[in-house]
Scaffold this motif. Structure first.
Motif, PDB file in Angstrom:
ATOM      1  N   MET A   1     -17.177 -26.259   6.498  1.00  0.00           N
ATOM      2  CA  MET A   1     -16.419 -25.094   6.071  1.00  0.00           C
ATOM      3  C   MET A   1     -16.606 -23.992   7.111  1.00  0.00           C
ATOM      4  O   MET A   1     -17.707 -23.703   7.532  1.00  0.00           O
ATOM      5  N   ARG A   2     -15.491 -23.378   7.501  1.00  0.00           N
ATOM      6  CA  ARG A   2     -15.531 -22.306   8.489  1.00  0.00           C
ATOM      7  C   ARG A   2     -15.709 -20.963   7.782  1.00  0.00           C
ATOM      8  O   ARG A   2     -15.061 -20.677   6.789  1.00  0.00           O
ATOM      9  N   TYR A   3     -16.612 -20.141   8.313  1.00  0.00           N
ATOM     10  CA  TYR A   3     -16.867 -18.808   7.767  1.00  0.00           C
ATOM     11  C   TYR A   3     -16.370 -17.755   8.750  1.00  0.00           C
ATOM     12  O   TYR A   3     -16.382 -17.960   9.961  1.00  0.00           O
ATOM     13  N   VAL A   4     -15.919 -16.620   8.193  1.00  0.00           N
ATOM     14  CA  VAL A   4     -15.356 -15.541   8.998  1.00  0.00           C
ATOM     15  C   VAL A   4     -16.138 -14.268   8.715  1.00  0.00           C
ATOM     16  O   VAL A   4     -16.423 -13.946   7.555  1.00  0.00           O
ATOM     17  N   ALA A   5     -16.480 -13.544   9.775  1.00  0.00           N
ATOM     18  CA  ALA A   5     -17.196 -12.280   9.627  1.00  0.00           C
ATOM     19  C   ALA A   5     -16.273 -11.227   9.030  1.00  0.00           C
ATOM     20  O   ALA A   5     -15.044 -11.307   9.145  1.00  0.00           O
ATOM     21  N   ILE A   6     -16.866 -10.234   8.413  1.00  0.00           N
ATOM     22  CA  ILE A   6     -16.095  -9.213   7.699  1.00  0.00           C
ATOM     23  C   ILE A   6     -15.069  -8.524   8.592  1.00  0.00           C
ATOM     24  O   ILE A   6     -13.939  -8.285   8.167  1.00  0.00           O
ATOM     25  N   GLY A   7     -15.427  -8.213   9.824  1.00  0.00           N
ATOM     26  CA  GLY A   7     -14.489  -7.537  10.722  1.00  0.00           C
ATOM     27  C   GLY A   7     -13.267  -8.382  11.021  1.00  0.00           C
ATOM     28  O   GLY A   7     -12.136  -7.886  11.013  1.00  0.00           O
ATOM     29  N   GLU A   8     -13.486  -9.660  11.281  1.00  0.00           N
ATOM     30  CA  GLU A   8     -12.375 -10.568  11.574  1.00  0.00           C
ATOM     31  C   GLU A   8     -11.504 -10.779  10.337  1.00  0.00           C
ATOM     32  O   GLU A   8     -10.283 -10.769  10.422  1.00  0.00           O
ATOM     33  N   LEU A   9     -12.143 -10.952   9.180  1.00  0.00           N
ATOM     34  CA  LEU A   9     -11.389 -11.139   7.940  1.00  0.00           C
ATOM     35  C   LEU A   9     -10.558  -9.896   7.635  1.00  0.00           C
ATOM     36  O   LEU A   9      -9.378 -10.000   7.274  1.00  0.00           O
ATOM     37  N   ALA A  10     -11.145  -8.730   7.821  1.00  0.00           N
ATOM     38  CA  ALA A  10     -10.424  -7.476   7.588  1.00  0.00           C
ATOM     39  C   ALA A  10      -9.233  -7.364   8.534  1.00  0.00           C
ATOM     40  O   ALA A  10      -8.134  -6.973   8.129  1.00  0.00           O
ATOM     41  N   ARG A  11      -9.439  -7.708   9.796  1.00  0.00           N
ATOM     42  CA  ARG A  11      -8.355  -7.642  10.773  1.00  0.00           C
ATOM     43  C   ARG A  11      -7.218  -8.580  10.382  1.00  0.00           C
ATOM     44  O   ARG A  11      -6.050  -8.198  10.388  1.00  0.00           O
ATOM     45  N   GLN A  12      -7.554  -9.809  10.017  1.00  0.00           N
ATOM     46  CA  GLN A  12      -6.530 -10.785   9.640  1.00  0.00           C
ATOM     47  C   GLN A  12      -5.780 -10.355   8.379  1.00  0.00           C
ATOM     48  O   GLN A  12      -4.583 -10.615   8.246  1.00  0.00           O
ATOM     49  N   ALA A  13      -6.482  -9.683   7.455  1.00  0.00           N
ATOM     50  CA  ALA A  13      -5.870  -9.257   6.197  1.00  0.00           C
ATOM     51  C   ALA A  13      -5.134  -7.922   6.334  1.00  0.00           C
ATOM     52  O   ALA A  13      -4.403  -7.525   5.429  1.00  0.00           O
ATOM     53  N   GLY A  14      -5.352  -7.220   7.447  1.00  0.00           N
ATOM     54  CA  GLY A  14      -4.739  -5.910   7.619  1.00  0.00           C
ATOM     55  C   GLY A  14      -5.402  -4.840   6.769  1.00  0.00           C
ATOM     56  O   GLY A  14      -4.761  -3.894   6.326  1.00  0.00           O
ATOM     57  N   LEU A  15      -6.697  -5.007   6.519  1.00  0.00           N
ATOM     58  CA  LEU A  15      -7.471  -4.066   5.715  1.00  0.00           C
ATOM     59  C   LEU A  15      -8.660  -3.559   6.504  1.00  0.00           C
ATOM     60  O   LEU A  15      -8.993  -4.094   7.557  1.00  0.00           O
ATOM     61  N   ARG A  16      -9.312  -2.568   5.964  1.00  0.00           N
ATOM     62  CA  ARG A  16     -10.564  -2.100   6.549  1.00  0.00           C
ATOM     63  C   ARG A  16     -11.719  -2.893   5.931  1.00  0.00           C
ATOM     64  O   ARG A  16     -11.622  -3.331   4.780  1.00  0.00           O
ATOM     65  N   PRO A  17     -12.793  -3.055   6.662  1.00  0.00           N
ATOM     66  CA  PRO A  17     -13.948  -3.748   6.084  1.00  0.00           C
ATOM     67  C   PRO A  17     -14.424  -3.110   4.779  1.00  0.00           C
ATOM     68  O   PRO A  17     -14.865  -3.811   3.867  1.00  0.00           O
ATOM     69  N   SER A  18     -14.302  -1.795   4.665  1.00  0.00           N
ATOM     70  CA  SER A  18     -14.728  -1.126   3.427  1.00  0.00           C
ATOM     71  C   SER A  18     -13.921  -1.612   2.229  1.00  0.00           C
ATOM     72  O   SER A  18     -14.446  -1.693   1.111  1.00  0.00           O
ATOM     73  N   ALA A  19     -12.650  -1.967   2.435  1.00  0.00           N
ATOM     74  CA  ALA A  19     -11.830  -2.493   1.337  1.00  0.00           C
ATOM     75  C   ALA A  19     -12.366  -3.845   0.880  1.00  0.00           C
ATOM     76  O   ALA A  19     -12.419  -4.119  -0.327  1.00  0.00           O
ATOM     77  N   LEU A  20     -12.791  -4.665   1.822  1.00  0.00           N
ATOM     78  CA  LEU A  20     -13.355  -5.969   1.455  1.00  0.00           C
ATOM     79  C   LEU A  20     -14.661  -5.796   0.688  1.00  0.00           C
ATOM     80  O   LEU A  20     -14.913  -6.500  -0.291  1.00  0.00           O
ATOM     81  N   ARG A  21     -15.499  -4.852   1.148  1.00  0.00           N
ATOM     82  CA  ARG A  21     -16.739  -4.591   0.424  1.00  0.00           C
ATOM     83  C   ARG A  21     -16.443  -4.087  -0.988  1.00  0.00           C
ATOM     84  O   ARG A  21     -17.122  -4.457  -1.948  1.00  0.00           O
ATOM     85  N   TYR A  22     -15.397  -3.251  -1.118  1.00  0.00           N
ATOM     86  CA  TYR A  22     -15.001  -2.740  -2.432  1.00  0.00           C
ATOM     87  C   TYR A  22     -14.513  -3.875  -3.321  1.00  0.00           C
ATOM     88  O   TYR A  22     -14.920  -3.986  -4.473  1.00  0.00           O
ATOM     89  N   TYR A  23     -13.643  -4.729  -2.794  1.00  0.00           N
ATOM     90  CA  TYR A  23     -13.172  -5.887  -3.559  1.00  0.00           C
ATOM     91  C   TYR A  23     -14.345  -6.756  -3.999  1.00  0.00           C
ATOM     92  O   TYR A  23     -14.376  -7.248  -5.125  1.00  0.00           O
ATOM     93  N   GLU A  24     -15.295  -6.933  -3.113  1.00  0.00           N
ATOM     94  CA  GLU A  24     -16.482  -7.737  -3.448  1.00  0.00           C
ATOM     95  C   GLU A  24     -17.266  -7.067  -4.578  1.00  0.00           C
ATOM     96  O   GLU A  24     -17.694  -7.736  -5.524  1.00  0.00           O
ATOM     97  N   SER A  25     -17.436  -5.752  -4.520  1.00  0.00           N
ATOM     98  CA  SER A  25     -18.206  -5.036  -5.544  1.00  0.00           C
ATOM     99  C   SER A  25     -17.533  -5.106  -6.911  1.00  0.00           C
ATOM    100  O   SER A  25     -18.204  -5.049  -7.941  1.00  0.00           O
ATOM    101  N   LEU A  26     -16.197  -5.238  -6.925  1.00  0.00           N
ATOM    102  CA  LEU A  26     -15.456  -5.348  -8.187  1.00  0.00           C
ATOM    103  C   LEU A  26     -15.393  -6.778  -8.707  1.00  0.00           C
ATOM    104  O   LEU A  26     -14.898  -7.008  -9.802  1.00  0.00           O
ATOM    105  N   GLY A  27     -15.861  -7.716  -7.912  1.00  0.00           N
ATOM    106  CA  GLY A  27     -15.798  -9.117  -8.319  1.00  0.00           C
ATOM    107  C   GLY A  27     -14.480  -9.790  -7.986  1.00  0.00           C
ATOM    108  O   GLY A  27     -14.213 -10.890  -8.458  1.00  0.00           O
ATOM    109  N   LEU A  28     -13.650  -9.135  -7.183  1.00  0.00           N
ATOM    110  CA  LEU A  28     -12.384  -9.743  -6.773  1.00  0.00           C
ATOM    111  C   LEU A  28     -12.592 -10.792  -5.688  1.00  0.00           C
ATOM    112  O   LEU A  28     -11.817 -11.742  -5.581  1.00  0.00           O
ATOM    113  N   LEU A  29     -13.609 -10.584  -4.887  1.00  0.00           N
ATOM    114  CA  LEU A  29     -13.984 -11.555  -3.855  1.00  0.00           C
ATOM    115  C   LEU A  29     -15.347 -12.122  -4.195  1.00  0.00           C
ATOM    116  O   LEU A  29     -16.192 -11.416  -4.762  1.00  0.00           O
TER     117      LEU A  29
END
Length: 131
Positions: A1-29
């Motif tokens: 399984m390939r893993y992606v760092a937060i910066g790369e995932l954020a870039r691919q999703a068109g979001l900021r890393p803080s949005a991913l951390r927020y989604y994670e804190s809400l249980g969305l990720l």
């Protein structure tokens, strides 16, 4: 399984890393794997982010999205999704009506050509401007 760092995932999703951390804190990720102090998610997480963003654009709240994602593994997910979608459709229809009204108002103002809000005949009788 390939893993992606937060910066790369954020870039691919068109979001900021803080949005991913927020989604994670809400249980969305799912909770990110930690390696060398870096958050790493499976590359497939990008698909989940796309679903979250599409659902937000459709007017679903983050709490509604989390409920759908949480239940997606059980048999009730289809029924839950259908019930939520049936409740959401009238709201979306209302947004469409309002948007069309605004579009027509802007087009009318452009067609009028007066470009003077104080004297514009299109605004006569508008409860907002007469308040």
């Amino acid at each position: 399984m390939r893993y992606v760092a937060i910066g790369e995932l954020a870039r691919q999703a068109g979001l900021r890393p803080s949005a991913l951390r927020y989604y994670e804190s809400l249980g969305l990720l799912p909770t990110a794997r930690r390696e060398g102090g870096r958050r790493l998610w499976p590359a497939a997480t990008l698909r989940r982010i796309a679903l979250i963003r599409m659902s937000q654009r459709a007017g679903f709240t983050l709490a509604e999205i989390r409920g759908l994602l949480d239940s997606s593994a059980d048999q009730g997910a289809t029924r839950q999704w259908r019930a939520l979608a049936e409740r959401k459709l009238p709201e979306l229809d209302d947004v469409i009506r309002q948007t069309r009204y605004l579009r027509d108002a802007v087009a009318g103002c452009l067609a009028c050509g007066c470009m003077n809000f104080n004297d514009c005949e299109l605004l006569t009788g508008d409860p907002v401007t007469e308040a």
